[in-house]
Design an enzyme around this catalytic site. Structure first.
Site, PDB file in Angstrom:
ATOM      1  N   GLU A  99      59.925  -9.401   9.621  1.00  0.00           N
ATOM      2  CA  GLU A  99      60.054 -10.399  10.604  1.00  0.00           C
ATOM      3  C   GLU A  99      58.341 -10.470  11.018  1.00  0.00           C
ATOM      4  OE1 GLU A  99      61.888  -7.578  13.373  1.00  0.00           O
ATOM      5  OE2 GLU A  99      60.063  -6.688  14.016  1.00  0.00           O
ATOM      6  N   CYS A 112      51.561 -11.436  14.487  1.00  0.00           N
ATOM      7  CA  CYS A 112      51.726  -9.974  14.100  1.00  0.00           C
ATOM      8  C   CYS A 112      52.466 -10.033  12.704  1.00  0.00           C
ATOM      9  CB  CYS A 112      52.624  -9.100  15.130  1.00  0.00           C
ATOM     10  SG  CYS A 112      52.938  -7.528  14.822  1.00  0.00           S
ATOM     11  N   CYS A 119      59.539   1.261   6.575  1.00  0.00           N
ATOM     12  CA  CYS A 119      58.215   2.134   6.596  1.00  0.00           C
ATOM     13  C   CYS A 119      58.763   3.626   6.246  1.00  0.00           C
ATOM     14  CB  CYS A 119      57.804   2.195   8.066  1.00  0.00           C
ATOM     15  SG  CYS A 119      56.280   3.131   8.123  1.00  0.00           S
ATOM     16  N   CYS A 123      58.410   7.627  12.143  1.00  0.00           N
ATOM     17  CA  CYS A 123      57.741   8.012  13.705  1.00  0.00           C
ATOM     18  C   CYS A 123      58.996   7.908  14.343  1.00  0.00           C
ATOM     19  CB  CYS A 123      56.667   6.960  14.155  1.00  0.00           C
ATOM     20  SG  CYS A 123      55.288   7.041  13.107  1.00  0.00           S
ATOM     21  N   CYS A 126      60.113   4.809  16.599  1.00  0.00           N
ATOM     22  CA  CYS A 126      59.952   3.654  16.017  1.00  0.00           C
ATOM     23  C   CYS A 126      61.194   2.933  15.295  1.00  0.00           C
ATOM     24  CB  CYS A 126      58.904   3.444  15.043  1.00  0.00           C
ATOM     25  SG  CYS A 126      58.574   1.966  14.100  1.00  0.00           S
ATOM     26  N   CYS A 341      58.524  -3.652  17.598  1.00  0.00           N
ATOM     27  CA  CYS A 341      58.350  -3.486  15.841  1.00  0.00           C
ATOM     28  C   CYS A 341      59.862  -3.357  15.381  1.00  0.00           C
ATOM     29  CB  CYS A 341      57.701  -1.866  15.998  1.00  0.00           C
ATOM     30  SG  CYS A 341      57.209  -1.374  14.357  1.00  0.00           S
TER      31      CYS A 341
HETATM   32  N1  SAH Z   1      52.204   1.340  11.141  1.00  0.00           N
HETATM   33  C1  SAH Z   1      51.392   0.833  11.771  1.00  0.00           C
HETATM   34  C2  SAH Z   1      51.531  -0.523  12.430  1.00  0.00           C
HETATM   35  C3  SAH Z   1      52.684  -0.892  12.693  1.00  0.00           C
HETATM   36  S1  SAH Z   1      53.422  -0.462  14.244  1.00  0.00           S
HETATM   37  C4  SAH Z   1      51.159   1.776  13.094  1.00  0.00           C
HETATM   38  O1  SAH Z   1      52.049   2.642  13.474  1.00  0.00           O
HETATM   39  O2  SAH Z   1      50.006   1.751  13.666  1.00  0.00           O
HETATM   40  C5  SAH Z   1      52.454  -1.193  15.531  1.00  0.00           C
HETATM   41  C6  SAH Z   1      52.579  -0.493  16.758  1.00  0.00           C
HETATM   42  O3  SAH Z   1      53.788  -0.402  17.506  1.00  0.00           O
HETATM   43  C7  SAH Z   1      51.954   1.200  16.668  1.00  0.00           C
HETATM   44  O4  SAH Z   1      50.873   1.260  17.474  1.00  0.00           O
HETATM   45  C8  SAH Z   1      53.251   1.947  17.118  1.00  0.00           C
HETATM   46  O5  SAH Z   1      52.921   3.023  17.719  1.00  0.00           O
HETATM   47  C9  SAH Z   1      53.744   0.900  18.196  1.00  0.00           C
HETATM   48  N2  SAH Z   1      55.230   1.112  18.341  1.00  0.00           N
HETATM   49  C10 SAH Z   1      56.154   1.466  17.523  1.00  0.00           C
HETATM   50  N3  SAH Z   1      57.510   1.484  18.034  1.00  0.00           N
HETATM   51  C11 SAH Z   1      57.192   1.424  19.314  1.00  0.00           C
HETATM   52  C12 SAH Z   1      58.055   1.459  20.452  1.00  0.00           C
HETATM   53  N4  SAH Z   1      59.582   1.570  20.253  1.00  0.00           N
HETATM   54  N5  SAH Z   1      57.788   0.946  21.708  1.00  0.00           N
HETATM   55  C13 SAH Z   1      56.216   0.647  21.883  1.00  0.00           C
HETATM   56  N6  SAH Z   1      55.470   0.762  20.704  1.00  0.00           N
HETATM   57  C14 SAH Z   1      55.909   1.239  19.647  1.00  0.00           C
HETATM   58 FE1  SF4 Z   2      55.612   3.161  10.327  1.00  0.00          FE
HETATM   59 FE2  SF4 Z   2      56.795   2.554  12.779  1.00  0.00          FE
HETATM   60 FE3  SF4 Z   2      55.161   4.578  12.468  1.00  0.00          FE
HETATM   61 FE4  SF4 Z   2      54.028   2.458  12.267  1.00  0.00          FE
HETATM   62  S1  SF4 Z   2      55.241   3.168  14.040  1.00  0.00           S
HETATM   63  S2  SF4 Z   2      54.070   4.097  10.848  1.00  0.00           S
HETATM   64  S3  SF4 Z   2      55.646   1.133  11.270  1.00  0.00           S
HETATM   65  S4  SF4 Z   2      57.411   4.280  11.363  1.00  0.00           S
END
Ligand code: SAH
Ligand code: SF4
Length: 358
Positions: A99, A112, A119, A123, A126, A341
């Site tokens: 996406e 974006c 990934c 996390c 996420c 995300c």
């Molecule tokens: N992997 C990279 C970039 C993609 S995620 C990273 O983690 O930085 C982009 C941003 O979205 C990151 O700052 C992550 O912490 C945030 N993010 C992921 N899931 C989220 C959620 N459910 N609510 C709010 N922010 C989120």
């Molecule tokens: Fe991967 Fe989501 Fe963690 Fe970013 S926030 S590193 S996309 S698992």
């Protein structure tokens, strides 16, 4: 739908940087000046069918016919929310989907970009993490997100943020190539100040960005102020704890003193949103001149995390602002079209399986 793995598809022109285009010209035994011509037609005018590019030498047309391909992902979903957030789901030739989101700003759009299908970082908060990593995206596939959005949207895209699906520093080579292609003044010509790579904190990757002088900004998803909490929500913290990450950030700032680092902080109710957290954050970032982006958690089905209420977010922000830190709360744009995300992809996939099983 599935590509035939025994047939090697020629590389797509849109994944080639200027050095690659020069190499093509050498191979076709034509003057190197044609590399600039290719750059302009492919990236500025979006012409990727080489036979449609005017005034190339015949030897180059013939060479390109046999040695380069096209990449045009299929747009599987294209949704605009009321606030103007515009989300697209793109299907790559092997059937994998990613996406990309266009976010309206005061004047111009920010796009974006996804860097991987899924990934591997895992996390806890996420949605992209839930299915693990399927594969890396190529530079061409990342550029194709920009080209497709540019075709669909009538507004200018001014900023690119690598904050879609995936961890960019787990796919360093292709991401670096993408950054060079999009910032090439002869091509897509984004200002390096307007391209931001966001990482969950892969320390060696940050040093590599310094070494390579990668022409973009850095954003770090800090998301917690103690190793205890951070390791629970971002597993790679066990390998690259906060102190090491902050040393890398300081080195990055030393190397690029004009470019401030953006610190992202996902706020999870009751986990990392206390006033003690805010104060620890101030200590961690003391003197670095970083901008802080607070991201109130965007919930998804099956999660146990909660989004903090507005008063908590606002109190947290005030502590940072009173300490002189530039702090922005990211409005969760596009909630109604699942702009967080990884959420559009998951939603479309769920609807498909509902359609086939029930
Ligand atoms: N992997 C990279 C970039 C993609 S995620 C990273 O983690 O930085 C982009 C941003 O979205 C990151 O700052 C992550 O912490 C945030 N993010 C992921 N899931 C989220 C959620 N459910 N609510 C709010 N922010 C989120
Ligand atoms: Fe991967 Fe989501 Fe963690 Fe970013 S926030 S590193 S996309 S698992």
């Amino acid at each position: 739908m599935h590509s035939n793995i025994t047939t090697k598809t020629p590389p797509a022109l849109i994944g080639m940087d200027h050095a690659d285009l020069l190499h093509l010209c050498q191979q076709a035994e034509v003057k190197s000046v044609h590399a600039k011509q290719l750059n302009a037609w492919v990236f500025r005018h979006g012409i990727t069918d080489t036979r449609q590019i005017p005034d190339l030498p015949h030897a180059l047309y013939d060479y390109l016919d046999g040695h380069v391909g096209q990449l045009k992902p299929e747009c599987m979903a294209n949704r605009m929310a009321e606030d103007g957030t515009h989300k697209m789901l793109l299907r790559m030739p092997d059937g994998k989907e990613v996406e990309t989101v266009l976010i309206p700003g005061p004047k111009r759009l920010t796009q974006c970009i996804s860097t991987q299908v899924g990934c591997a970082v895992g996390c806890q908060f996420c949605l992209t993490a839930t299915a693990g990593l399927t594969r890396n995206l190529s530079a061409a596939e990342m550029v194709s997100q920009v080209m497709t959005a540019r075709d669909i949207s009538d507004q200018e895209i001014r900023n690119l943020v690598l904050m879609g699906m995936g961890e960019p520093l787990h796919n360093y080579e292709e991401v670096a190539k993408f950054v060079r292609i999009v910032t090439d003044p002869l091509g897509l010509a984004f200002s390096p100040h307007r391209v931001t790579l966001s990482t969950s904190g892969l320390v060696p990757g940050i040093y590599r960005m310094i070494e390579d002088e990668l022409p973009c900004n850095l954003a770090v998803s800090l998301n917690a102020t103690t190793d205890d909490v951070r390791s629970q929500i971002i597993p790679i913290n066990a390998k690259y704890p906060i102190a090491e990450l902050m040393t890398a950030v300081r080195e990055y700032i030393k190397f690029k003193d004009k470019n401030r680092v953006l610190i992202e902080y996902v706020m999870l109710g009751g986990i990392n949103d206390s006033s003690e957290d805010a104060r620890r954050l101030i200590t961690l970032l003391d003197g670095l001149g970083c901008t802080i982006n607070l991201l109130p958690f965007n919930p998804f089905s099956g999660t146990t995390f909660q989004r903090p209420d507005d008063a908590t977010v606002s109190a947290f922000r005030s502590i940072l602002v009173n300490a002189g830190m530039v702090t922005v709360v990211r409005k969760s744009k596009g909630d109604e079209i699942s702009a967080a995300c990884g959420q559009l992809k998951t939603e479309v996939t769920a609807r498909r399986s509902k359609a086939s099983f029930g």
